[in-house]
Design a protein around this motif. Structure first.
Motif, PDB file in Angstrom:
ATOM      1  N   LEU A 175     -17.672 161.070  48.897  1.00  0.00           N
ATOM      2  CA  LEU A 175     -17.902 161.327  47.542  1.00  0.00           C
ATOM      3  C   LEU A 175     -17.084 160.328  46.271  1.00  0.00           C
ATOM      4  N   LEU A 176     -16.046 159.842  46.808  1.00  0.00           N
ATOM      5  CA  LEU A 176     -15.279 158.783  45.894  1.00  0.00           C
ATOM      6  C   LEU A 176     -16.078 157.535  46.162  1.00  0.00           C
ATOM      7  N   SER A 177     -16.460 157.179  47.290  1.00  0.00           N
ATOM      8  CA  SER A 177     -17.351 155.956  47.142  1.00  0.00           C
ATOM      9  C   SER A 177     -18.892 156.163  46.346  1.00  0.00           C
ATOM     10  N   MET A 178     -19.253 157.345  46.331  1.00  0.00           N
ATOM     11  CA  MET A 178     -20.477 157.525  45.540  1.00  0.00           C
ATOM     12  C   MET A 178     -20.544 157.563  43.905  1.00  0.00           C
ATOM     13  N   LEU A 179     -19.157 157.574  43.446  1.00  0.00           N
ATOM     14  CA  LEU A 179     -19.048 157.710  41.964  1.00  0.00           C
ATOM     15  C   LEU A 179     -19.404 156.475  41.305  1.00  0.00           C
ATOM     16  N   GLY A 180     -19.301 155.293  41.858  1.00  0.00           N
ATOM     17  CA  GLY A 180     -19.827 154.155  40.996  1.00  0.00           C
ATOM     18  C   GLY A 180     -19.079 154.022  39.967  1.00  0.00           C
ATOM     19  N   ARG A 181     -19.475 153.898  38.817  1.00  0.00           N
ATOM     20  CA  ARG A 181     -18.782 153.592  37.667  1.00  0.00           C
ATOM     21  C   ARG A 181     -18.652 155.062  36.833  1.00  0.00           C
ATOM     22  N   ALA A 182     -19.008 156.022  37.354  1.00  0.00           N
ATOM     23  CA  ALA A 182     -18.571 157.438  36.959  1.00  0.00           C
ATOM     24  C   ALA A 182     -17.008 157.489  36.643  1.00  0.00           C
ATOM     25  N   LYS A 183     -16.670 157.992  35.559  1.00  0.00           N
ATOM     26  CA  LYS A 183     -15.239 158.361  35.211  1.00  0.00           C
ATOM     27  C   LYS A 183     -15.137 159.857  34.631  1.00  0.00           C
ATOM     28  N   PRO A 184     -15.284 160.945  35.536  1.00  0.00           N
ATOM     29  CA  PRO A 184     -15.383 162.174  34.995  1.00  0.00           C
ATOM     30  C   PRO A 184     -14.076 162.636  34.418  1.00  0.00           C
ATOM     31  N   SER A 185     -14.363 163.209  33.282  1.00  0.00           N
ATOM     32  CA  SER A 185     -12.922 163.851  32.468  1.00  0.00           C
ATOM     33  C   SER A 185     -12.841 165.237  33.005  1.00  0.00           C
ATOM     34  N   LEU A 186     -13.675 165.808  33.675  1.00  0.00           N
ATOM     35  CA  LEU A 186     -13.563 167.238  34.092  1.00  0.00           C
ATOM     36  C   LEU A 186     -13.290 167.083  35.485  1.00  0.00           C
ATOM     37  N   PRO A 187     -12.956 168.256  36.220  1.00  0.00           N
ATOM     38  CA  PRO A 187     -12.663 168.198  37.697  1.00  0.00           C
ATOM     39  C   PRO A 187     -13.894 167.788  38.402  1.00  0.00           C
ATOM     40  N   ILE A 188     -13.466 167.456  39.797  1.00  0.00           N
ATOM     41  CA  ILE A 188     -14.286 167.157  40.776  1.00  0.00           C
ATOM     42  C   ILE A 188     -14.262 168.448  41.702  1.00  0.00           C
TER      43      ILE A 188
END
Length: 423
Positions: A175-188
Motif C-alpha cells: 500500500l505504501l509503495s502504491m501511494l505515489g505522490r498521494a498525501k492523504p490528510s484523512l486516515p489510511i
C-alpha cells in the motif's frame, strides 16, 4: 506505549488458491503470471464479502437500509438527514468512498453537491514486487489528482486478503509503495471484510491489524480499520482495535454500533452529482458521551501531545508527528483539565489546577483552555503522570498503562502519581 512495536511474524498458512477467473470486460491478470506465486498475492481481486461476489459488487447486507426519501443524506439547517428523515446525530461532514467501479468522476461536481471528503481505494492484497502496480486501483491516482484539484480532503483504503500478521506487513508495504505522490490528510484504512480472513480468532485479527496499522503509523499516517457492524460486534473485538480510527459499515437509517467510531458508511446506493451510478455514502461523526484522547509523538523534539480533536491529530501527522492511538477515553463533562503551550520550549502542559494554569499564563505560557474532562476517582481509570528530569521538551508523559509508567521510572523518570481519570 510510546512507540508502537512493529510485528514481525515469519510465515503463515498458505492461502486457498482461487481459479483464474476474468471479471466482466477484463482479462485475467493471472493468465501470464507464475501460478506458483498466487499464494503471495491476489491477482484477480476476487473479493468475497458482504459487498462482493467473485470480485464483483453485490447487494450485500451490512444491515437493512430504510427506504430512502428524496432528501436522504442531505444537509439542512438542523443537520444532515438520514434515510428516514431524522437528523443524523453527531454528523459533521458528508463523504463518499470510491474505487474503479465509479470509473471517471467529475470531482468539481462532486464537491458542488456537498461532498466534504472522500476515501479512495488505493490497492488490494500485495505483489511480491512492491513496485508492481498490478494491484493498485487503476483509478486511484486519477482520483487523488481530482480530489486535490477540487480541494476535497481524502483518505485511502486497502482491501485485505491477509491470513496472518506477516501477510499484513506485506500489504502495508505494498500500500505504501502504491501511494505515489498521494498525501492523504484523512486516515489510511485497512478494509477487513473478505471471507478468507481468520475472523473467528479475535487475537489473530488483532495481530493482523496491528501489523498493518503499525506500519502505517510508522510511515507518518493515521491508521484506521473498516468493517461492517457484524464484524465489529463479533470478530474485531480485540482491545487493540480501540487504538485506530473506526469506520463502521451499516446500511441503515442509523448506526447502532455501541463503541466509539469516527466514520459511518450508511448506504451503498447513494447518488452524487459527478458520478454515474451508485456510490457509497459516508458521514464523519463527532464524539458522543465520551471522547477518544488521541496521543501523538514528535520524533524531532521528543514531546508527546494529547488531543481530543481528530483534525488537530491529522494536521500534526501531516507535519511529521507519529500517531500512537487512543491514550484513554474521557467523559464530556466533569472536572476540567486545562492545556497550556510554552512558546519558549514549544512544549505543552496539562493540569487540573486552575491556579497552576493562571500562574503559568502570567509567566508567558499560552493558555489553550479546557482540553477534556476527568471522570470521578471512584469510577474512573487512573491516568498516570511521569516527569523526565533530563529533557527540556516533552518533560511529562501521561498513560493509563502501569507497565509503561514503571518502565519509565526504571529509566530515571519521576513518578508524579495520578494526573486525572478516564472512563
Amino acid at each position: 506505549m510510546s512507540r508502537r512495536a512493529f510485528l514481525g511474524i515469519a510465515g503463515c498458512a498458505p492461502l486457498l488458491l482461487l481459479p483464474s477467473v476474468a471479471r466482466a470486460g477484463q482479462p485475467s491478470s493471472a493468465a501470464s503470471d507464475d501460478m506458483g506465486e498466487l499464494g503471495h498475492r491476489m491477482q484477480n481481486d476476487l473479493a468475497e464479502s458482504f459487498r462482493f461476489t467473485s470480485g464483483m459488487p453485490a447487494d450485500g447486507g451490512a444491515s437493512g437500509l430504510s427506504v430512502a426519501s428524496d432528501d436522504a443524506w442531505a444537509k439542512t439547517d438542523a443537520g444532515y438527514l438520514s434515510s428516514d428523515g431524522s437528523v443524523i446525530k453527531g454528523a459533521i461532514a458528508k463523504g463518499i468512498d470510491v474505487s474503479q467501479w465509479q470509473k471517471h468522476i467529475d470531482w468539481p461536481a462532486v464537491k458542488a453537491d456537498g461532498v466534504g471528503f472522500a476515501i479512495l481505494r488505493a490497492s488490494y492484497g500485495w505483489m511480491n514486487d512492491p513496485a508492481d502496480t498490478k494491484q493498485r486501483d487503476p483509478y486511484f491516482l486519477r482520483n487523488v489528482a481530482g480530489c486535490e484539484s477540487a480541494g476535497i480532503p481524502y483518505g485511502v483504503y486497502h482491501y485485505s486478503y491477509a491470513t496472518c500478521a506477516s501477510d499484513a506487513e506485506k500489504e502495508a508495504a505494498y500500500l505504501l509503495s502504491m501511494l505515489g505522490r498521494a498525501k492523504p490528510s484523512l486516515p489510511i484504512f485497512y478494509d477487513l471484510e473478505d471471507v478468507s480472513l481468520p475472523r473467528a480468532d479475535a487475537t489473530e485479527m488483532g495481530d493482523i491489524a496491528s501489523a498493518f496499522c503499525g506500519a502505517i503509523a510508522g510511515a507518518g499516517y493515521v491508521p484506521g480499520v473498516y468493517a461492517n457492524l457484524h464484524w465489529w460486534n463479533s470478530y474485531l473485538t480485540d482491545a487493540r482495535f480501540g487504538s485506530w480510527v473506526r469506520w463502521v459499515a451499516q446500511w441503515n437509517s442509523s448506526c447502532t454500533y455501541s463503541g466509539p467510531y469516527e466514520y459511518w458508511q450508511c448506504s451503498s446506493t447513494g447518488g452524487v452529482n459527478g458520478i454515474s451510478g451508485p456510490v457509497d455514502i459516508n458521514f464523519r461523526i463527532a464524539r458522543g458521551s465520551h471522547g477518544d484522547m488521541l496521543r501523538l509523538y514528535n520524533p524531532y523534539s521528543g514531546e508527546h501531545l494529547y488531543t481530543a480533536d481528530p483534525g488537530e491529530r491529522d494536521n500534526l501527522v501531516r507535519l511529521g508527528w507519529r500517531y500512537e492511538g487512543v491514550g484513554w477515553n474521557a467523559p464530556v463533562s466533569g472536572s476540567e483539565v486545562y492545556r497550556l503551550y510554552n512558546p519558549y520550549s514549544s512544549d505543552h502542559h496539562y493540569t487540573m489546577s486552575r491556579g497552576e494554569y493562571d500562574s503559568l499564563v502570567t509567566h508567558g505560557w499560552i493558555g489553550e483552555g479546557v482540553c477534556w474532562h476527568s471522570a470521578p476517582k471512584s469510577t474512573g481509570v487512573p491516568v498516570y503522570r511521569q516527569f523526565n528530569p533530563y529533557a527540556w521538551v516533552g518533560t511529562h508523559n501521561y498513560t493509563t498503562n502501569a507497565a509503561e509508567r514503571d518502565n519509565l521510572i526504571s529509566l530515571g523518570w519521576e513518578d508524579e502519581g495520578v494526573a486525572w481519570y478516564g472512563v
